[in-house]
Design a protein around this motif. Structure first.
Motif, PDB file in Angstrom:
ATOM      1  N   LEU A 109       0.831  -1.205   0.000  1.00 44.24           N
ATOM      2  CA  LEU A 109       0.000   0.000   0.000  1.00 44.24           C
ATOM      3  C   LEU A 109       0.867   1.257   0.000  1.00 44.24           C
ATOM      4  N   GLU A 110       1.938   1.251   0.788  1.00 40.86           N
ATOM      5  CA  GLU A 110       2.855   2.398   0.793  1.00 40.86           C
ATOM      6  C   GLU A 110       3.453   2.615  -0.600  1.00 40.86           C
ATOM      7  N   ALA A 111       3.840   1.524  -1.248  1.00 40.01           N
ATOM      8  CA  ALA A 111       4.402   1.634  -2.596  1.00 40.01           C
ATOM      9  C   ALA A 111       3.398   2.268  -3.550  1.00 40.01           C
ATOM     10  N   MET A 112       2.152   1.804  -3.493  1.00 40.65           N
ATOM     11  CA  MET A 112       1.131   2.354  -4.379  1.00 40.65           C
ATOM     12  C   MET A 112       0.858   3.818  -4.073  1.00 40.65           C
ATOM     13  N   ALA A 113       0.866   4.180  -2.799  1.00 42.46           N
ATOM     14  CA  ALA A 113       0.577   5.562  -2.418  1.00 42.46           C
ATOM     15  C   ALA A 113       1.665   6.527  -2.888  1.00 42.46           C
ATOM     16  N   ILE A 114       2.912   6.044  -3.008  1.00 34.85           N
ATOM     17  CA  ILE A 114       4.016   6.890  -3.476  1.00 34.85           C
ATOM     18  C   ILE A 114       3.889   7.211  -4.961  1.00 34.85           C
ATOM     19  N   ASP A 115       3.298   6.290  -5.716  1.00 34.01           N
ATOM     20  CA  ASP A 115       3.294   6.452  -7.168  1.00 34.01           C
ATOM     21  C   ASP A 115       2.573   7.735  -7.582  1.00 34.01           C
ATOM     22  N   PRO A 116       3.146   8.507  -8.533  1.00 31.97           N
ATOM     23  CA  PRO A 116       2.556   9.785  -8.932  1.00 31.97           C
ATOM     24  C   PRO A 116       1.153   9.686  -9.522  1.00 31.97           C
ATOM     25  N   LEU A 117       0.767   8.521 -10.048  1.00 29.91           N
ATOM     26  CA  LEU A 117      -0.563   8.399 -10.649  1.00 29.91           C
ATOM     27  C   LEU A 117      -1.653   8.085  -9.631  1.00 29.91           C
ATOM     28  N   THR A 118      -1.260   7.771  -8.402  1.00 29.70           N
ATOM     29  CA  THR A 118      -2.245   7.487  -7.352  1.00 29.70           C
ATOM     30  C   THR A 118      -2.775   8.803  -6.814  1.00 29.70           C
ATOM     31  N   THR A 119      -4.082   8.993  -6.877  1.00 33.62           N
ATOM     32  CA  THR A 119      -4.663  10.308  -6.593  1.00 33.62           C
ATOM     33  C   THR A 119      -4.843  10.602  -5.108  1.00 33.62           C
ATOM     34  N   SER A 120      -4.839   9.582  -4.259  1.00 36.21           N
ATOM     35  CA  SER A 120      -4.929   9.811  -2.817  1.00 36.21           C
ATOM     36  C   SER A 120      -4.606   8.517  -2.079  1.00 36.21           C
ATOM     37  N   PRO A 121      -4.190   8.618  -0.811  1.00 35.89           N
ATOM     38  CA  PRO A 121      -3.960   7.384  -0.028  1.00 35.89           C
ATOM     39  C   PRO A 121      -5.218   6.539   0.093  1.00 35.89           C
ATOM     40  N   GLU A 122      -6.376   7.203   0.203  1.00 36.00           N
ATOM     41  CA  GLU A 122      -7.639   6.470   0.311  1.00 36.00           C
ATOM     42  C   GLU A 122      -7.924   5.666  -0.953  1.00 36.00           C
ATOM     43  N   LYS A 123      -7.648   6.287  -2.117  1.00 35.92           N
ATOM     44  CA  LYS A 123      -7.856   5.557  -3.381  1.00 35.92           C
ATOM     45  C   LYS A 123      -6.932   4.341  -3.458  1.00 35.92           C
ATOM     46  N   ALA A 124      -5.697   4.512  -3.006  1.00 37.00           N
ATOM     47  CA  ALA A 124      -4.770   3.383  -3.010  1.00 37.00           C
ATOM     48  C   ALA A 124      -5.319   2.232  -2.172  1.00 37.00           C
ATOM     49  N   GLU A 125      -5.862   2.574  -1.005  1.00 35.63           N
ATOM     50  CA  GLU A 125      -6.388   1.543  -0.111  1.00 35.63           C
ATOM     51  C   GLU A 125      -7.585   0.835  -0.726  1.00 35.63           C
ATOM     52  N   VAL A 126      -8.477   1.592  -1.350  1.00 30.27           N
ATOM     53  CA  VAL A 126      -9.667   1.016  -1.976  1.00 30.27           C
ATOM     54  C   VAL A 126      -9.276   0.114  -3.144  1.00 30.27           C
ATOM     55  N   ILE A 127      -8.356   0.585  -3.967  1.00 33.14           N
ATOM     56  CA  ILE A 127      -7.917  -0.188  -5.136  1.00 33.14           C
ATOM     57  C   ILE A 127      -7.280  -1.504  -4.705  1.00 33.14           C
ATOM     58  N   LEU A 128      -6.379  -1.444  -3.729  1.00 31.80           N
ATOM     59  CA  LEU A 128      -5.692  -2.657  -3.294  1.00 31.80           C
ATOM     60  C   LEU A 128      -6.674  -3.636  -2.661  1.00 31.80           C
ATOM     61  N   ARG A 129      -7.601  -3.123  -1.857  1.00 28.94           N
ATOM     62  CA  ARG A 129      -8.567  -4.010  -1.214  1.00 28.94           C
ATOM     63  C   ARG A 129      -9.442  -4.716  -2.246  1.00 28.94           C
ATOM     64  N   GLU A 130      -9.945  -3.964  -3.231  1.00 30.40           N
ATOM     65  CA  GLU A 130     -10.799  -4.570  -4.256  1.00 30.40           C
ATOM     66  C   GLU A 130     -10.012  -5.563  -5.101  1.00 30.40           C
ATOM     67  N   PHE A 131      -8.771  -5.225  -5.400  1.00 32.10           N
ATOM     68  CA  PHE A 131      -7.937  -6.124  -6.189  1.00 32.10           C
ATOM     69  C   PHE A 131      -7.721  -7.445  -5.459  1.00 32.10           C
ATOM     70  N   LEU A 132      -7.428  -7.381  -4.181  1.00 29.57           N
ATOM     71  CA  LEU A 132      -7.194  -8.608  -3.413  1.00 29.57           C
ATOM     72  C   LEU A 132      -8.464  -9.438  -3.292  1.00 29.57           C
ATOM     73  N   GLU A 133      -9.604  -8.780  -3.201  1.00 32.09           N
ATOM     74  CA  GLU A 133     -10.870  -9.520  -3.152  1.00 32.09           C
ATOM     75  C   GLU A 133     -11.127 -10.272  -4.457  1.00 32.09           C
ATOM     76  N   LYS A 134     -10.793  -9.654  -5.585  1.00 31.31           N
ATOM     77  CA  LYS A 134     -11.085 -10.251  -6.885  1.00 31.31           C
ATOM     78  C   LYS A 134      -9.973 -11.163  -7.394  1.00 31.31           C
ATOM     79  N   SER A 135      -8.742 -10.977  -6.893  1.00 29.86           N
ATOM     80  CA  SER A 135      -7.596 -11.698  -7.458  1.00 29.86           C
ATOM     81  C   SER A 135      -6.886 -12.595  -6.469  1.00 29.86           C
ATOM     82  N   GLY A 136      -7.357 -12.615  -5.228  1.00 29.82           N
ATOM     83  CA  GLY A 136      -6.643 -13.369  -4.205  1.00 29.82           C
ATOM     84  C   GLY A 136      -6.416 -14.817  -4.567  1.00 29.82           C
TER      85      GLY A 136
END
Length: 437
Positions: free
Chosen positions: A402-429
């Motif tokens: 999550l920290e890695a994703m939050a650093i990336d310039p294309l990530t629009t907010s820490p909250e978006k990073a958290e939502v994206i990672l959570r949904e990804f893990l739910e669908k791809s786990g």
């Protein structure tokens, strides 16, 4: 050849013919899809027999059988297949993240790494046990963190190869009316974000001429068609031309959101993506159609129903193998490897892309001097992000990813990073080889 069902295999076979000094070797075609591996085996065997060269060919879906006694292991895989591709592209898109390719940076690049890095590490750890002296040659993206992970977690030697540096040479040949083969380039950075420090033509420095041609934009049709409109903007500020076309370099900067709003640049980025349907915010149907068409082609070619033309890819893998085996020194225009004072301002141990050389002693990088402070700052930001990603995968830590994703310039907010990672893990786990906690 790991991922032998990929499009790389026949091009690399063509390169084997091109270097023409590795006969007596055994080429092992390994793919987790046995049907693909066997289909490719039939195509390769038929072509080898037709040419009358001495090359033993075997195909297998058994990892141990494939990697045992390996001297060189070429990796070109896509872990998780189309379902994984759909998930790591579409989930960020649905949450407002813009991207063009999504295989290197941005939230999609991070998510792709969650598939590819564990898969490549599994290969590397098997090599470490069975063939510890083998050289791993990687083509899979995201290139930089994959190479970093193998170097950090194993004793396996790894280099990464990419042809992106040739983009700026093609542009220079058109803008300056130069013969492509006469251009000699020096560039350094990280994969898909390297910067030119020298450009010579028949021994004379022409970098200032190239920069002037780009900045003046008098041959705008060439710059637009490349496309290099974003490259032109970056050159104005960062003083070095980037080597890749806009398709890749755009994603390394938060400016991407502004570029998409530009009527001209945004339209071109959407056109050159080739992966994304921006109207539906989904994976393009053409990607799926092309994958299905390639599979049909592979089966027909394996049955001998259609002719197969094997031509070289001009990737450097076989040249490197030839140089090591036969002690032929070759210059390499670009190779990804651990920094060893090759780029000032980037810590040693991070993986960088620089020119190199190879002979019987292996692959070595060459120093690239003079990159600006602003350029090295951008490189270090992405490298630190990749380091967090790698550590997160090795420790199976969701927080580090999550920290890695939050650093990336294309990530629009820490909250978006958290939502994206959570949904990804739910669908791809169920598809992942790791369990992030």
């Amino acid at each position: 050849m790991v991922g032998a069902g990929s499009h790389f295999t026949l091009g690399l076979l063509g390169d084997l013919y091109r270097v023409n000094d590795l006969w007596g070797s055994e080429l092992v075609l390994y793919d987790i899809d046995e049907e693909r591996a066997k289909a490719m085996e039939k195509i390769v065997e038929r072509d080898v027999k037709r040419r009358g060269v001495e090359l033993k060919v075997n195909a297998t879906s058994d990892k141990v059988e494939a990697l045992e006694n390996s001297d060189f292991t070429i990796v070109a895989i896509r872990a998780g297949g189309l379902k994984a591709l759909r998930n790591f592209l579409e989930i960020p898109l649905r949450h407002g993240i813009l991207q063009v390719v999504g295989d290197t940076v941005g939230p999609s690049g991070i998510l792709k790494g969650l598939f590819e890095i564990p898969a490549v590490l599994e290969i590397a750890k098997t090599l470490e046990d069975l063939s510890p002296k083998a050289l791993m040659i990687n083509f899979t993206n995201p290139m930089t963190p994959i190479c970093m992970s193998v170097l950090k977690a194993t004793r396996v030697k790894i280099i990464g190869l990419c042809h992106g540096v040739y983009d700026v040479m093609r542009l220079a040949s058109k803008l300056l009316d130069l013969e492509f083969d006469g251009i000699k380039l020096e560039a350094g950075g990280i994969n898909h974000l390297t910067w030119v420090t020298s450009m010579k033509y028949q021994g004379s420095e022409v970098l200032d001429d190239f920069n002037r041609a780009v900045l003046e934009g008098k041959r705008w049709n060439i710059i637009k068609a490349h496309p290099y409109m974003i490259g032109r903007q970056l050159l104005k500020v960062y003083k070095h031309p980037a080597t890749a076309s806009d398709r890749h370099i755009a994603e390394f900067f938060h400016y991407l959101y502004e570029w998409f709003r530009d009527p001209e640049i945004g339209g071109i980025l959407k056109k050159v993506s080739r992966y994304i349907d921006y109207e539906r915010l989904t994976l393009s149907d053409k990607v799926i159609e092309n994958a299905e068409a390639r599979w049909r082609w592979l089966l027909r070619a394996a049955r001998g129903e259609i002719p197969v033309k094997v031509e070289p890819s001009y990737e450097a893998a076989m040249d490197i193998i030839s140089s090591i085996v036969n002690n032929k020194r070759r210059e390499l225009i670009a190779v990804n490897l651990s920094n060893d004072f090759y780029i000032d301002g980037v810590p040693n141990g991070y993986v960088v892309e620089v020119p190199g050389a190879v002979d019987e002693n292996g692959v070595r990088g060459k120093p690239v001097r003079g990159l600006s402070t602003s350029v090295t700052a951008i490189l270090n930001m992405h490298l630190k992000k990749f380091e967090l990603l790698v550590q997160g995968i090795l420790e199976e830590s969701k927080d580090l990813v999550l920290e890695a994703m939050a650093i990336d310039p294309l990530t629009t907010s820490p909250e978006k990073a958290e939502v994206i990672l959570r949904e990804f893990l739910e669908k791809s786990g169920d598809l992942l080889a790791i369990d992030l906690k």
